[in-house]
Design an enzyme around this catalytic site. Structure first.
Site, PDB file in Angstrom:
ATOM      1  N   LYS A  69      47.073  34.494  48.232  1.00 15.76           N
ATOM      2  CA  LYS A  69      45.982  35.020  49.041  1.00 15.76           C
ATOM      3  C   LYS A  69      45.343  36.202  48.324  1.00 15.76           C
ATOM      4  CE  LYS A  69      49.355  37.825  51.403  1.00 15.76           C
ATOM      5  NZ  LYS A  69      50.177  38.047  52.578  1.00 15.76           N
ATOM      6  N   TYR A 109      30.983  65.345  36.760  1.00 17.35           N
ATOM      7  CA  TYR A 109      30.284  65.734  37.997  1.00 17.35           C
ATOM      8  C   TYR A 109      30.936  66.947  38.655  1.00 17.35           C
ATOM      9  CZ  TYR A 109      27.516  61.424  38.222  1.00 17.35           C
ATOM     10  OH  TYR A 109      26.625  60.420  37.974  1.00 17.35           O
TER      11      TYR A 109
END
Ligand SMILES: *Cc1c(COP(=O)(O)O)cnc(C)c1O
Length: 832
Positions: A499, A725
């Site tokens: 899955k 940043y």
């Protein structure tokens, strides 16, 4: 090699009801490898996880007319075919047959190779070293098992002078069988390591078992410096002139004394000795001990065959590492690229084509690119053999690289509809756009050991982004087999959880691999994952776990088996099946024993049984439940309550449907609660090599997925500089900073910035510096010193950095890390 059915039955020791002159030249053990139906003999082998008898009807319809089975089934009455019925099973029959066949191979000398490591390299090297003088046949790839060894021996031709046969074992008792079949003239024991990956209690026990191969050999080759192997061997063989041992440490008992030295310019030289005591010096291009050991074994084998020291030295100096890795990646325009780095020759082409064929959905769309290096001198019979391998598998397009005489390319043109030749690799690379057109939508096998072929493969790839999630299919198989060995009952099947796109690794290649391992079931979460697998040609049973099927047409037409967890859902599927006239559709009943997510509870079971009995549209094939805390020992009391509720409730269903199978254990449960293994277990996270326990019981798991990228920029900054940043990264000392092209859009959580995560570069661990950007992040590589360059590989998780390290840092579980790797990251599947 050819035998009639009557001859084969005699060799196995089985009486046929009537004689049959049907001629057999191909042994088939895997129905997917069928290529010459009319002359194939199919051995219906029963393994722990699969049963060859299931495929008899299908093979008959595809033209196979000869079978070896362990019983007679009246269902086969209408078949106009020969059946050899061998009550001890088809594997035993194949081994007897090949054992008898081997005794007739008096023209060939057989060299058996066994040991823990280096077998394949040694086999390849010996082939390179000896084939200039003698016709050599060798086991393909890793055909070294109970099934692989007989198939390898079958490849030995009348003209074979030397056969190199690899023998591998994983449990006691296996070598004795292989030894009888191989009956080698010369045996090489490479080394014995206790790697825990098998069922031997000690290296000594394993050694004793492996030495059985040497029982009847005239020469035994091993290192006299290897304490385990050599002392076991001395005990076994009183007749020491059979021993062709070598030593690097002046061991007086060694037959051959080799000497390793470092030269003035820091290279390694090895003085080798031949059988008559002459010596010569060879250079060694690698200081890895396993590499050196293999050079010594090679030299010793040559000496045992009577080669002179000067020739041994000359040829061994030209050896190069053997690369057997095979990659599978998505190509441009819907193609799939398989890059096989093994040499191009007839022995290894067949298995590579089989690997390719398993992925083929449209046989018209197959291309094989073969590199024919000049150093190999291809004989016409090699070409005929390669051509017949290609034509047997219906290959449509062949691209040959290399200067190939007209006579030889004519042989290929008869076998393959479209043959294109390129004089050299560089002329192929200039024509790469044409190649892309030709191979649009194709499965492309690129075969050859020249590393320049990697750039052809690279050019055909869809995503050329440096960041890649590499998925090791061999590790997946090893982990799968690790769990097979944990099962108390050989008949317990494994449901493999793929899955969430195979826990992030991508479900298709994994499904292929697990299907060929004979896993009982695949389980996916949602319908779409299942339909995609069907479209890609996965035929094994698939269960769909997730809530709410919306598209019943797709469910039924793709033969996907849903889980049923409520009355609403049961009614909906019964109604949908009725409208379509479907009956007895397999479904899986989910019980809620304590997870409290989905499923029927005990009180509802009588009503469930009544409802199931009132209809004929669906049929319960398994009943299952899920443990809430299998990996938390503190909660074991709760887990035991779940197990006992499951035992009780599933019994009520089994009283009604005795064939219904039961499953409740996930990965961790399989080893912690073996009493709950029942008929099936569900293997998830540990299949991918991620440990869930710290108690050492999972130490043998191998990581399957590894996320890596490469350095794209490098710069030195003075102390005080800020990085990224918000100026959050501060260089506290003169700092060397590398930029790597992965960011949070690739699945690198932003909380891993500013030193929270370390990556591995050339064996150094280096922290992030500054915030993680969308598509990149920066790494403080000062610790690497000069040992880092643009282009170097950077591991984010894998062998060096376990996934659990990242999940611990983020306060989450490894499942989330694995499933967060973005789909834009290229997946590369490989075999080692
Ligand atoms: C995911 C899942 C598993 C596998 O669990 P692991 O811990 O990964 O082994 C088993 N059963 C069900 C129902 C699941 O959803």
């Amino acid at each position: 090699m050819k035998y009639s059915i009557s001859q084969i039955a005699d060799m196995i020791g089985v009486r046929l009801p009537h004689a049959s002159g049907r001629c057999i030249d191909t042994l088939l053990t895997d129905s997917r490898s069928l290529s010459r139906p009319e002359s194939s003999l199919f051995f219906a082998i029963h393994t722990a996880s699969n049963d060859g008898h299931k495929y008899i009807r299908d093979l008959y319809e595809r033209g196979v007319r000869a079978f070896v089975t362990d019983h007679w089934d009246p269902q086969w009455r209408d078949m106009d075919a020969d059946f050899i019925i061998s009550p001890n099973g088809a594997l035993d029959a194949m081994q007897r047959f090949i054992g008898a066949h081997r005794r007739l191979l008096t023209n060939s000398r057989i060299i058996g190779i066994t040991g823990s490591r280096g077998k394949t390299t040694l086999k390849e090297w010996l082939n390179t070293l000896i084939s200039p003088d003698m016709k050599v046949t060798r086991s393909p790839r890793s055909y070294n098992s109970q099934i692989g060894v007989p198939l390898s021996l079958w490849r030995i031709g009348n003209d074979t002078e030397i056969a190199l046969i690899e023998a591998g074992i994983s449990r006691p008792g296996e070598m004795s069988r292989l030894a009888t079949i191989i009956d080698p003239d010369i045996v090489v024991i490479t080394n014995i390591h206790d790697d825990h990956a098998d069922s031997f209690s000690s290296a000594e026990e394993k050694c004793a078992e492996k030495l059985l191969l040497a029982r009847g050999a005239s020469f035994i080759i091993c290192s006299a410096d290897d304490p385990i192997v050599y002392s076991a061997l001395k005990q076994m063989s009183s007749n020491s002139h059979h021993l062709f041992t070598w030593s690097l440490s002046d061991n007086p008992e060694a037959r051959l004394n080799f000497r390793l030295k470092k030269t003035a310019d820091n290279r390694l030289s090895l003085t080798v000795e031949d059988a008559s005591g002459h010596t010569a010096v060879t250079m060694i291009g690698n200081d890895d001990p396993v590499y050196i050991e293999n050079v010594c074994h090679s030299a010793a084998v040559m000496a045992s065959l009577g080669y002179e020291a000067s020739i041994i030295a000359d040829r061994t100096s030209k050896l190069a590492p053997v690369n057997t890795r095979t990659d599978v990646v998505e190509g441009t325009q819907g193609s799939l690229i398989i890059r096989d780095r093994y040499d191009t020759d007839a022995d290894s082409l067949g298995p590579a084509l089989d690997f390719m064929k398993r992925r083929v959905t449209d046989p018209a769309l197959t291309t094989v690119i073969l590199d024919l290096p000049e150093r190999s001198t291809y004989q016409p019979d090699q070409f005929v053999e390669m051509a017949s391998e290609l034509s047997a598998r219906n290959i449509q397009t062949l691209i040959m690289i290399g200067n190939c005489p007209e006579k030889l390319s004519a042989i290929m043109s008869e076998a393959v509809p479209s043959v294109i030749s390129f004089e050299s690799l560089s002329s192929l690379i200039t024509a790469i756009d044409r190649l892309k057109e030709i191979t649009a939508g194709h499965i492309v096998l690129i075969k050859g050991s020249d590393s320049s072929l990697d750039s052809v493969a690279e050019a055909l790839q869809a995503r050329r982004h440096e960041t890649r999630l590499e998925v090791n299919l061999d590790a997946l198989v090893d982990n799968y087999n690790f769990y097979r060995r944990q099962l108390k009952d050989q008949h317990t099947g494994i449901v493999c959880m793929i899955k969430a796109s195979g826990y992030g690794a991508g479900s298709y290649e994994l499904a292929r691999t697990l299907q060929s391992q004979g896993a009982a079931y695949l389980a996916v979460a949602v319908l779409d994952e299942g339909t995609e697998l069907r479209r890609a040609g996965i035929t094994m049973p698939i269960m769909v776990l997730n809530p709410r099927v919306v598209n019943y047409d797709e469910l039924f037409s793709s033969h996907l088996e849903p889980e049923i967890f409520s009355f609403d859902e049961l009614e909906a599927i019964v109604a949908a099946a009725r409208r379509r006239g479907i009956s007895q559709y397999p479904v899986h009943i989910k019980l809620d024993t304590g997870m409290h997510r989905l499923g029927f509870i005990g009180d509802e079971i009588p009503e469930l049984i009544r409802k199931l009995n009132e209809q004929n549209e669906v049929r319960p094939v398994t009943v299952f439940s899920h443990l809430a805390a299998a990996d938390e020992p503190a909660l074991d009391d709760f887990t035991r309550e779940q197990l006992s509720a499951f035992e009780k409730w599933s019994k009520i269903l089994r009283d009604e449907w005795p064939d219904i199978k039961r499953h409740i254990l996930n990965s961790t449960g399989i080893t912690r609660f073996p009493e709950g293994q029942y008929e099936l277990v569900r293997l998830g996270i540990c299949l991918y090599g991620v440990s869930t326990l710290d108690d050492g019981s999972q130490a043998d798991l191998r990581p399957v997925s590894s996320l890596s990228t490469s350095v794209i920029a490098l710069r030195d900054w003075p102390a005080g500089t800020t990085i990224g940043y918000g100026r959050r990264g501060v260089c506290c000392y003169p700092t060397r900073v590398a930029t790597i092209p992965v960011g949070y859009a690739d699945g690198i959580n932003r909380h891993l910035g500013n030193g929270a995560m370390q990556v591995a570069i050339n064996g150094h661990r280096c922290p992030t510096i500054g915030n993680i950007c969308m598509d990149a992040c920066m790494i403080d590589v000062t610790a690497c010193g000069d040992d880092v360059r643009v282009g170097d590989r950077v591991e984010i998780f894998g062998k060096n950095i376990p996934v659990t390290e990242l999940s611990d840092t983020l306060g989450t579980i490894p499942y989330e890390i694995l499933t967060s790797v973005s789909t834009r990251v290229k997946r590369v599947y490989y075999r080692e």
